[in-house]
Design an enzyme around this catalytic site. Structure first.
Site, PDB file in Angstrom:
ATOM      1  N   LYS A  33       0.855  -0.892   0.048  1.00 32.93           N
ATOM      2  CA  LYS A  33      -0.192  -0.179   0.190  1.00 32.93           C
ATOM      3  C   LYS A  33       0.786   0.810   0.005  1.00 32.93           C
ATOM      4  O   LYS A  33       0.309   2.439  -0.848  1.00 32.93           O
ATOM      5  CB  LYS A  33      -1.014  -0.237   1.330  1.00 32.93           C
TER       6      LYS A  33
ATOM      7  N   LYS B 252     -16.855  -6.659  -6.841  1.00 32.01           N
ATOM      8  CA  LYS B 252     -16.252  -8.093  -6.046  1.00 32.01           C
ATOM      9  C   LYS B 252     -16.432  -8.762  -6.865  1.00 32.01           C
ATOM     10  O   LYS B 252     -17.519  -9.916  -7.531  1.00 32.01           O
ATOM     11  CB  LYS B 252     -17.487  -8.019  -4.937  1.00 32.01           C
TER      12      LYS B 252
ATOM     13  N   GLY C 240     -26.059   9.619   5.303  1.00 30.08           N
ATOM     14  CA  GLY C 240     -25.503   9.457   6.483  1.00 30.08           C
ATOM     15  C   GLY C 240     -24.556  10.222   6.754  1.00 30.08           C
ATOM     16  O   GLY C 240     -23.918  10.970   7.688  1.00 30.08           O
TER      17      GLY C 240
ATOM     18  N   GLU D 130     -22.216  10.853  11.162  1.00 35.09           N
ATOM     19  CA  GLU D 130     -20.846  10.146  11.655  1.00 35.09           C
ATOM     20  C   GLU D 130     -19.957  10.719  11.852  1.00 35.09           C
ATOM     21  O   GLU D 130     -18.725   9.614  11.142  1.00 35.09           O
ATOM     22  CB  GLU D 130     -21.547   9.312  10.269  1.00 35.09           C
TER      23      GLU D 130
ATOM     24  N   TRP E 137     -18.973  -8.058   6.836  1.00 38.36           N
ATOM     25  CA  TRP E 137     -17.113  -7.633   6.595  1.00 38.36           C
ATOM     26  C   TRP E 137     -17.006  -7.784   8.202  1.00 38.36           C
ATOM     27  O   TRP E 137     -16.184  -7.349   8.307  1.00 38.36           O
ATOM     28  CB  TRP E 137     -18.274  -6.104   6.776  1.00 38.36           C
TER      29      TRP E 137
ATOM     30  N   ASP F  37     -28.746   0.832   7.572  1.00 42.91           N
ATOM     31  CA  ASP F  37     -28.329  -0.033   6.186  1.00 42.91           C
ATOM     32  C   ASP F  37     -28.240  -1.468   6.314  1.00 42.91           C
ATOM     33  O   ASP F  37     -27.339  -1.848   7.040  1.00 42.91           O
ATOM     34  CB  ASP F  37     -27.017   1.131   6.862  1.00 42.91           C
TER      35      ASP F  37
ATOM     36  N   CYS G 136     -26.314   0.091  -1.863  1.00 45.46           N
ATOM     37  CA  CYS G 136     -25.231   0.255  -2.210  1.00 45.46           C
ATOM     38  C   CYS G 136     -25.068   0.237  -4.148  1.00 45.46           C
ATOM     39  O   CYS G 136     -24.445   0.122  -5.127  1.00 45.46           O
ATOM     40  CB  CYS G 136     -23.953   0.996  -1.958  1.00 45.46           C
TER      41      CYS G 136
ATOM     42  N   HIS H 252     -19.485   9.152  -6.128  1.00 41.31           N
ATOM     43  CA  HIS H 252     -17.716   8.558  -6.449  1.00 41.31           C
ATOM     44  C   HIS H 252     -17.349   9.616  -7.086  1.00 41.31           C
ATOM     45  O   HIS H 252     -15.783   8.823  -7.330  1.00 41.31           O
ATOM     46  CB  HIS H 252     -17.891   6.827  -7.095  1.00 41.31           C
TER      47      HIS H 252
HETATM   48  N1  GLN Z   1     -24.662   5.517   6.169  1.00 36.93           N
HETATM   49  C1  GLN Z   1     -23.864   5.278   5.996  1.00 36.93           C
HETATM   50  C2  GLN Z   1     -22.805   6.207   5.119  1.00 36.93           C
HETATM   51  O1  GLN Z   1     -23.614   7.064   4.353  1.00 36.93           O
HETATM   52  C3  GLN Z   1     -23.725   3.920   4.508  1.00 36.93           C
HETATM   53  C4  GLN Z   1     -22.614   2.792   4.118  1.00 36.93           C
HETATM   54  C5  GLN Z   1     -22.450   2.301   2.565  1.00 36.93           C
HETATM   55  O2  GLN Z   1     -23.962   2.063   2.525  1.00 36.93           O
HETATM   56  N2  GLN Z   1     -21.521   2.004   2.049  1.00 36.93           N
HETATM   57  O3  GLN Z   1     -21.501   5.724   4.839  1.00 36.93           O
HETATM   58 ZN    ZN Z   2     -24.143   3.280   0.275  1.00 37.34          ZN
END
Ligand code: GLN
Ligand code: ZN
Length: 767
Positions: free
Chosen positions: A36, A133, A443, A495, A572, A610, A654, A705
Site C-alpha cells: 500500500k 466484488k 448518513g 457519522e 464484513w 444500512d 449501495c 464516487h
Molecule cells: N450510512 C452510511 C454512510 O453514509 C452508509 C454507507 C454505505 O452504504 N456503504 O456512510
Molecule cells: Zn451506500
C-alpha cells in the site's frame, strides 16, 4: 484421547506417494501493508517504478520464505499483484480497451506501470475498468471489457518472470493463473459489442494464448501450473461442463507443457464438472472441501478421482478459525480412498485472511488460541501433510481441540422468548413523509483530515476523551448547520465518530473482537480490518444514541439515526462457524433492536438500518437464495420491528442491480429504501414502479464516487424520470451513498442543487 488414524494402514497397503502440502495463494500486501505504502507513493510521484518494483520483489520473496519456513511442500508463485490478478491477466493477454494507449515499443517500465494503474484507477479522460466484488468476497477485481474484435495474444510475461525470480532465490514454484473460463465468464461485453455477444465466444482464441504461455513456463522450468477456476462453483460455471472440457482438452493435449492443477474454490462444483475433470488429461484437481460441505459427496458420487491427483482444500482459507486437526485427518483418511495421490491445501487462496496472528498481542488469550491467520494456516496444511505421510500421531495432540464457544445464556433466553410478532410491524402505518420528494442524505458527511487525525491521536492516547468529544460535537454542529442552510428535510448527524460502519459497532458489542494488524486487501491499495465475531452478541449499552440525540438537540428538523444492519455486520466480519449464520444474525438483530428502541426513546423519529452488503452475501448458487433471504430478512425485521408504527424505518443499499433480490427488499418492509441509481439511470425505479411498489423509495439522484458537482438540471431530469414511474408521494430525494469520501468544497453545492431540483419538480407536481 485423540484418534490417531494411520491412513496408510487403512489404504491398500501398497506404497503410495507421500501426501504433500500446499496453499492456493497468499496475502500480497506485506506484514506492514508495504505494498500500500509503496504503490501510493509511486502514484503521488514520490518514488520511481524501480523503487516500487523492488518493494514488490521483496514482498514476493518474503512470501516464499515464509511458506517454506511453515513447512509447506509446494509453493505457489504469481499470487502477487500490483493491483489485481484479473487485471494482470487482461494486460498479459492484451485484452485492454483501446482508450488505453499501449506502452511504447521501448517497453519503458514506468510507462508500462502507469498504463496498468490507469486501467485500475482511471486517468485523464479515460475512465478505469469497472470494479466489482470477486464472487462472494469483499475483494474487488477489475472487470475486463471485451468485444468480438478483441484479439487475445500473449504480450506479457509476469508469471514467467516471477517464476524465474523465485527460482533464482532457490524456490521452485507453481505459477498460478486465473483460468480462462473464470476470466471470460467474469468479463463483460464492451459497449460497442453487438447485442447478445458474450465474451465466452473468445474461448478458443484465448486458449491459444494460454497454450503459448504454458509452453513459455515450461521452457522456464515450471513443472506444474495452477489454473484457478472458482467460477465453477457458481450456477453459471456449473452449467458449462462443455466449456470446461474444451479448456482441459485444448491445454491438456499440448505436448510439451507443465503438469496442470485445475483449482476450484468458493464452493463445491458438482459431479458433472468432476466427471469432466476426472476423464481429462489434467493431472491434478483442487477442490474446496470446506465451504458448503458437498465436496466430499461429489467425490463419492463420481467414485473418486482415480489417478488424478486430488488437492484437498480442507483448511478454511476464508475464515480465521484454527482447523480442527483430528477432524481434518479423518476427512483426509476418507479422501485417500478416493484418489491415488493427495495434496493437502486450503479451501481457497489465503488472500482473504490477515497475514499473521503473531502480530496480534492484545486479543483475549482464549480467543487467540482459537485463531489461525494465513501463516498459521500454512503451518496447518504442512502439519496435516506430515501426519498423513508419516502416520504421525500425538504430534498434533492439543492442536486440534475445537474452538471454544463463547455463549451467553441471557442472549439465548431472550431470543427464545420472542414470538412471531417481534418480526412484524403493523401493515398500515402512517405515511412517513408529509410532502412529495422529501430530501435527505445517506448518513455520513465528509471525513476531514482533521477528524481522522483527531481519531488517530485519541486512539494513541494523545488526545483525551473530553477534547475528542468536543471536537465531534463541533463537527456535528457544523453538519447540522450546513443541512439547515441547504434546506434538507430529514437531517443526519454525519457519522464523524465512526472509523467504519461495521467496526464502530463491533467495538461496542459483546461477542466481537477487533484486531490491530489484521488487514485484508479490499482493492488495490485499499485494505480493511474485518472484526471477528466470535461469540454470542449483545449490547452492553447504547452505541449511537448520544451523538444522534445531540444532533437532534441542535435542530427543529428530524434527525435520522444510523445503524448498520445484521447482514452487513456479518458480511464484513469474520464470523463464528459453530452455529448457523441465521442464528448469529438474529443475535445482532436483537442488539440493534435495543438500540433502535433507545433512539426512539431519545426522540428520534427516523432510523436508518444500512444493509449495504445484502446482495454481496447472496449465495453463489440460486438454490440457496431462498434460505439466505429468509434469515437476512428476518434479522432485519427483528432489528426494526420494535419501534412504534409512526417511527420511520429507512434502509440503504449501495447498488441497483436488484433483479435477484427485489422480493427480499420488499420483504424487509422498510418505510423508505434508498439505493444507488444515478449510474444506471433510474432503472430500478422503473422496475419497482412496474411491480406496484408501495413503500418509500429514494433512488440516488447523483453519483457520490466522483467530486463532480451535479447540476440542478440533471438532478431534475433524474427526478422527473423517477416521478414518471413511482407515485411522487413515495419518492425520496438523496445522493447515491454516504458522503464520507467527498470534500466539503463540493458537498455543499451538490446538496443545494439537489434540494433546488426537488423543489422545482415538487412545485410542478403540486401545481
Ligand atoms: N450510512 C452510511 C454512510 O453514509 C452508509 C454507507 C454505505 O452504504 N456503504 O456512510
Ligand atoms: Zn451506500
Amino acid at each position: 484421547m485423540n484418534p490417531t488414524p494411520r491412513p496408510q494402514a487403512a489404504s491398500s497397503g501398497e506404497s503410495r506417494p507421500p501426501v504433500r502440502s500446499t496453499v492456493h495463494g497468499y496475502p500480497r500486501i506485506g506484514p506492514r501493508r508495504e505494498l500500500k505504502r509503496a504503490s501510493e507513493s509511486y502514484w503521488r510521484g514520490d518514488t520511481s517504478a524501480r523503487e516500487l518494483d523492488e518493494v514488490a520483489a521483496d514482498l514476493r520473496l518474503g512470501v516464499y520464505a515464509q511458506l517454506r519456513e511453515a513447512g509447506v511442500d509446494d509453493i505457489p508463485s504469481n499470487t502477487f499483484s500490483h493491483y489485481d490478478h484479473v487485471l494482470d491477466t487482461a494486460v498479459m493477454f492484451d485484452l485492454v480497451p483501446s482508450r488505453f494507449a499501449p506502452p511504447a515499443a521501448a517497453r519503458d517500465r514506468d510507462e508500462e506501470l502507469r498504463r496498468y494503474f490507469a486501467l485500475a484507477r482511471g486517468e485523464r479522460g479515460a475512465p478505469p475498468l469497472e470494479m466489482t466484488k470477486w464472487f462472494d468476497t469483499n475483494y474487488h477485481y477489475l472487470v475486463p471489457e471485451l468485444s468480438p474484435s478483441t484479439r487475445p495474444r500473449l504480450v506479457g510475461d509476469k508469471p514467467v518472470a516471477e517464476f524465474r525470480e523465485a527460482a533464482r532465490a532457490g524456490f521452485h514454484t507453481r505459477p498460478v493463473l486465473v483460468g480462462p473460463l473464470t476470466f471470460l465468464l467474469l468479463a463483460k461485453a464492451a459497449d460497442d459489442a453487438p447485442e447478445g455477444w458474450e465474451p465466452i465466444e473468445l474461448l478458443d482464441q484465448l486458449l491459444d494464448a494460454y497454450a503459448q504461455l504454458l509452453s513459455r513456463l515450461r521452457e522456464a522450468g515450471a513443472t506444474e501450473v495452477q489454473l484457478d477456476e472458482p467460477v465453477l462453483a457458481t450456477d453459471e460455471g456449473r452449467a458449462a461442463p462443455d466449456h470446461l472440457e474444451r479448456v482441459c482438452q485444448r491445454l491438456g493435449s499440448l505436448t510439451d507443457r507443465p503438469a496442470l492443477l485445475l483449482c476450484t474454490y468458493f464452493g463445491s462444483v458438482g459431479a458433472d464438472a468432476l466427471r469432466v475433470l476426472k476423464e481429462s488429461p489434467v493431472e491434478a484437481v483442487g477442490l474446496d472441501l470446506v465451504t458448503d460441505g458437498e465436496g466430499v459427496d461429489d467425490l463419492v458420487r463420481v467414485c473418486g478421482l482415480g489417478a488424478t491427483r486430488l488437492v484437498a482444500g480442507v483448511v478454511d482459507g476464508r475464515n480465521v478459525w484454527r482447523t480442527d486437526v483430528p477432524a481434518a485427518v479423518a476427512t483426509l483418511g476418507t479422501l485417500l480412498a478416493l484418489a491415488d495421490e493427495l495434496t493437502v491445501s486450503t479451501s481457497c487462496p489465503l488472500l482473504h485472511v490477515p497475514l499473521d496472528l503473531a502480530a496480534e498481542t492484545s486479543l483475549e488469550p482464549r480467543l487467540r488460541e482459537a485463531l489461525a491467520f494465513a501463516r498459521q494456516k500454512a503451518e496447518e496444511v504442512a502439519l496435516l501433510g506430515r501426519v498423513l505421510s508419516e502416520g504421525a500421531g500425538g504430534e498434533y495432540a492439543g492442536k486440534g481441540v475445537p474452538a471454544p464457544s463463547f455463549t451467553d445464556a441471557r442472549v439465548r433466553a431472550r431470543l427464545d422468548a420472542l414470538g412471531p410478532r417481534a418480526y412484524e410491524r403493523p401493515r398500515d402505518r402512517p405515511a412517513p413523509a408529509d410532502k412529495p420528494l422529501t430530501t435527505t442524505t445517506i448518513g455520513s458527511f465528509p471525513q476531514t483530515a482533521e477528524l481522522r487525525r483527531a481519531r488517530a491521536a485519541h486512539r494513541r492516547g494523545e488526545l483525551d476523551g473530553e477534547a475528542y468529544e468536543r471536537l465531534l460535537r463541533e463537527e456535528i454542529d457544523r453538519v447540522i448547520a450546513l443541512q439547515e442552510d441547504v434546506g434538507l428535510d430529514v437531517l443526519v448527524h454525519g457519522e464523524p465518530e465512526r472509523n467504519d460502519m461495521v467496526q464502530y459497532f463491533a467495538e461496542q458489542l459483546e461477542g466481537y473482537a477487533t484486531t490491530e494488524h489484521g488487514w485484508v486487501q479490499s482493492y488495490g491499495s485499499r485494505c480493511v480490518r474485518p472484526p471477528i465475531l466470535f461469540g454470542d452478541v449483545s449490547r452492553p449499552g447504547p452505541m449511537t444514541v448520544g451523538w444522534t440525540a445531540y444532533a437532534q438537540s441542535r435542530t427543529g428538523k428530524p434527525v435520522k439515526g444510523m445503524l448498520t444492519g445484521p447482514v452487513t455486520m456479518l458480511a464484513w466480519s469474520f464470523v463464528r462457524t459453530d452455529q448457523p449464520l441465521a442464528e448469529t444474525a438474529r443475535q445482532v438483530g436483537l442488539a440493534l433492536r435495543d438500540e433502535a428502541a433507545d433512539l426512539e426513546r431519545a426522540g428520534i423519529r427516523h432510523i436508518q438500518v444500512d444493509e449495504a452488503a445484502l446482495r454481496e452475501l447472496l449465495p453463489l448458487r440460486r438454490e440457496r437464495h431462498p434460505e439466505y433471504l429468509e434469515w437476512a430478512v428476518s434479522s432485519f425485521r427483528l432489528a426494526t420491528s420494535g419501534v412504534s408504527p409512526s417511527t420511520t424505518i429507512h434502509t440503504h443499499m449501495c447498488y441497483s442491480e436488484f433483479g435477484t433480490i427485489v422480493d427480499g427488499i420488499e420483504a424487509l418492509d422498510a418505510d423508505v429504501t434508498s439505493v444507488e441509481a444515478a449510474r444506471s439511470r433510474m432503472e430500478l425505479v422503473r422496475d419497482l414502479g412496474d411491480r406496484g411498489y408501495r413503500r418509500g423509495i429514494g433512488p440516488g439522484v447523483y453519483d457520490i464516487h466522483s467530486p463532480r458537482v451535479p447540476s440542478v438540471a440533471e438532478i431534475e431530469a433524474a427526478l422527473r424520470l423517477a416521478a414518471a414511474h413511482v407515485d411522487p408521494a413515495h419518492l425520496w430525494v438523496n445522493p447515491d451513498c454516504g458522503l464520507k469520501t467527498r470534500g466539503y468544497a463540493e458537498v455543499g453545492q451538490a446538496l443545494r442543487n439537489m434540494v433546488e431540483a426537488a423543489r422545482r419538480v415538487r412545485a410542478d407536481l403540486t401545481g
